[in-house]
Enzyme design. Structure first.
Site, PDB file in Angstrom:
ATOM      1  N   HIS A  77       0.820  -1.223   0.000  1.00 58.71           N
ATOM      2  CA  HIS A  77       0.000   0.000   0.000  1.00 58.71           C
ATOM      3  C   HIS A  77       0.852   1.270   0.000  1.00 58.71           C
ATOM      4  CE1 HIS A  77      -3.438   2.466   0.383  1.00 58.71           C
ATOM      5  NE2 HIS A  77      -4.100   1.818   1.307  1.00 58.71           N
ATOM      6  N   ASP A  80     -12.152  -9.568 -15.959  1.00 64.27           N
ATOM      7  CA  ASP A  80     -12.396 -10.852 -16.640  1.00 64.27           C
ATOM      8  C   ASP A  80     -11.132 -11.234 -17.405  1.00 64.27           C
ATOM      9  OD1 ASP A  80     -13.127 -12.895 -18.338  1.00 64.27           O
ATOM     10  OD2 ASP A  80     -14.839 -11.856 -19.227  1.00 64.27           O
TER      11      ASP A  80
END
Length: 445
Positions: free
Chosen positions: A167, A388
């Site tokens: 992060h 996807d």
């Protein structure tokens, strides 16, 4: 029901790591160094940011090879994720890449007793721990470990993809930009829609020297309780399009004045959560409660940065009120408090915050989110269900157990599409029990 939960916990605990490899960019990049900037540095003592996506069907071995091939290609653009944290001679943190670094870590695992439907139906996220790497690992360890680790787990009827991102080098916008770009390549595209903008110092060039070592007592997250830490529970709540419209309509039905700006979907849902969590906490009227949102500043800074800016370009916006005021007033009161705080966070406010931080750097810990807080991260604007890789959209998207504390909320695009929103909340166990029974919160009235 309890028996089912026990069986699923047992299956999760049967996750077996089969191999660990590393993936590097598919071409020579050379030596690259990029200074971490004021927007990045406060997150060095947070934990790696964890995301879990799970997919139905497919041949696992083929999927793994396709994902690794796509990763080699996409790392040619997002090469920083294949690097390490480092410091220059003056002690300024930076992200470093060199072709001899090991790259992104890829773990292959198997949990063939576990189904996609079991994961999708589960409303507690703590049981996903073994499906995502780097539990309880601080971003600062990116000095000597990969900045991205991906665990691919073979399920009974599909694939779980657990990702741990450092992060200190990227926020949610950059995370999902990377994920969607990787998916685009795996689906057969020769190029990605938007290459990452890697020049962090265009957003802030101040060099901040940090004398930073590991905190003596890293904050406990839900995967690393200390003896004093309260027992936390995590739960996933699904708000349909109709429920979101109803919440927004209710908040906007009683606006402070005719000239008032309508409350956004985010502001409406935020006050709905804030009020009901505050009620479930059974606070005294005079107790303070803080609302915190980690806001994207790409379009707020001057000059504005592109959406493709790669790094952290978020800041925490805080607002506070008394619990009694928040609960005694209609929801437009709290929505107005949130709206004003967000609108006031303009380029001037960001500049002042940065200067103040640079003068006295402070590494964030979770307690800094505020007393009795509700802190919102992630965004329903992220197109998480468009990730996807060539075998269909994910059946579910979750956050891991890192970076959670009492009052942490993650918002996601709803699985059911449209304006639906999925909400992950972490609360003390007793508070969560009351929230689960709150029919007004659940929109069951």
């Amino acid at each position: 029901m309890a028996g089912d939960a026990g069986r699923k916990e047992e299956e999760i605990s049967k996750v077996k790591i089969r191999s660990k490899t590393h993936v590097k960019p598919g071409k020579i990049i050379g030596r690259k160094e990029c200074q971490l900037v004021t927007f990045d540095l406060p997150y060095l003592a947070f934990y790696y940011n964890q995301k879990l996506l799970f997919y139905k069907g497919g041949e696992f071995e083929e999927q793994v090879e396709k994902l690794k091939d796509g990763l080699r290609v996409i790392l040619e653009e997002f090469y920083q994720l294949g690097g390490k944290l480092g410091k220059d001679e003056e002690g300024v943190f930076r992200v470093e890449y060199d072709d001899d670094m090991e790259g992104v870590e890829v773990l292959e695992a198997i949990a063939d007793g576990l189904t996609v439907d079991q994961l999708a139906a589960d409303e507690s996220t703590s049981s996903f721990k073994d499906l995502i790497p780097y539990n309880g690992v601080l971003n600062l360890t990116g000095l000597h470990r990969p900045l991205l680790s991906v665990q691919l787990t073979k399920l009974k009827d599909g694939l779980a993809m657990g990702c741990a991102f450092n992060h200190a080098i990227l926020d949610g916008t950059s995370t999902w930009h990377f994920m969607s770009s990787w998916a685009q390549i795996c689906r057969g595209s020769n190029s990605i829609a938007a290459p990452p903008f890697l020049e962090r110092t265009k957003a802030r060039a101040t060099r901040v020297k940090l004398e930073l070592s590991f905190p003596p007592n890293p904050v406990a997250s839900s995967n690393g309780h200390t003896d004093q830490a309260p027992q936390l529970r995590e739960k996933f709540f699904r708000f349909s399009e109709a429920a979101i419209d109803k919440i927004k309509s209710k908040v906007n039905s009683n606006q402070p004045s005719a000239a008032s700006k309508p409350f956004s979907t985010f502001q409406s849902l935020a006050v709905h959560i804030w009020q009901h969590v505050t009620q479930a906490r059974c606070l005294k009227p005079e107790d303070y409660t803080v609302f915190t949102v980690f806001a994207d500043c790409r379009k707020r800074v001057d000059p504005p940065m592109p959406d493709s800016y790669f790094g952290n370009l978020i800041q925490a916006i805080f607002t506070v009120t008394a619990a009694g005021l928040l609960l005694a007033n209609p929801s437009d009161f709290g929505a107005s408090v949130i709206q004003k705080a967000i609108e006031a966070h303009n380029a001037k406010a960001i500049e002042e915050r940065n200067k103040e931080w640079e003068a006295a750097p402070k590494i964030f810990e979770f307690k800094d989110a505020g007393v009795n807080c509700v802190a919102v991260g992630s965004s329903p604007r992220f197109k998480v269900y468009d990730v996807d890789f060539g075998w269909g959209k994910p059946e579910g998207v979750r956050s891991g157990s890192n970076n959670r504390f009492d009052g942490m909320v993650y918002l996601y695009q709803g699985k059911s599409g449209g304006r639906s929103i999925d909400v992950e909340i972490t609360l003390e166990a007793g508070t969560m029990t009351l929230l689960e029974k709150d029919k007004e919160f659940l929109m069951q009235v």
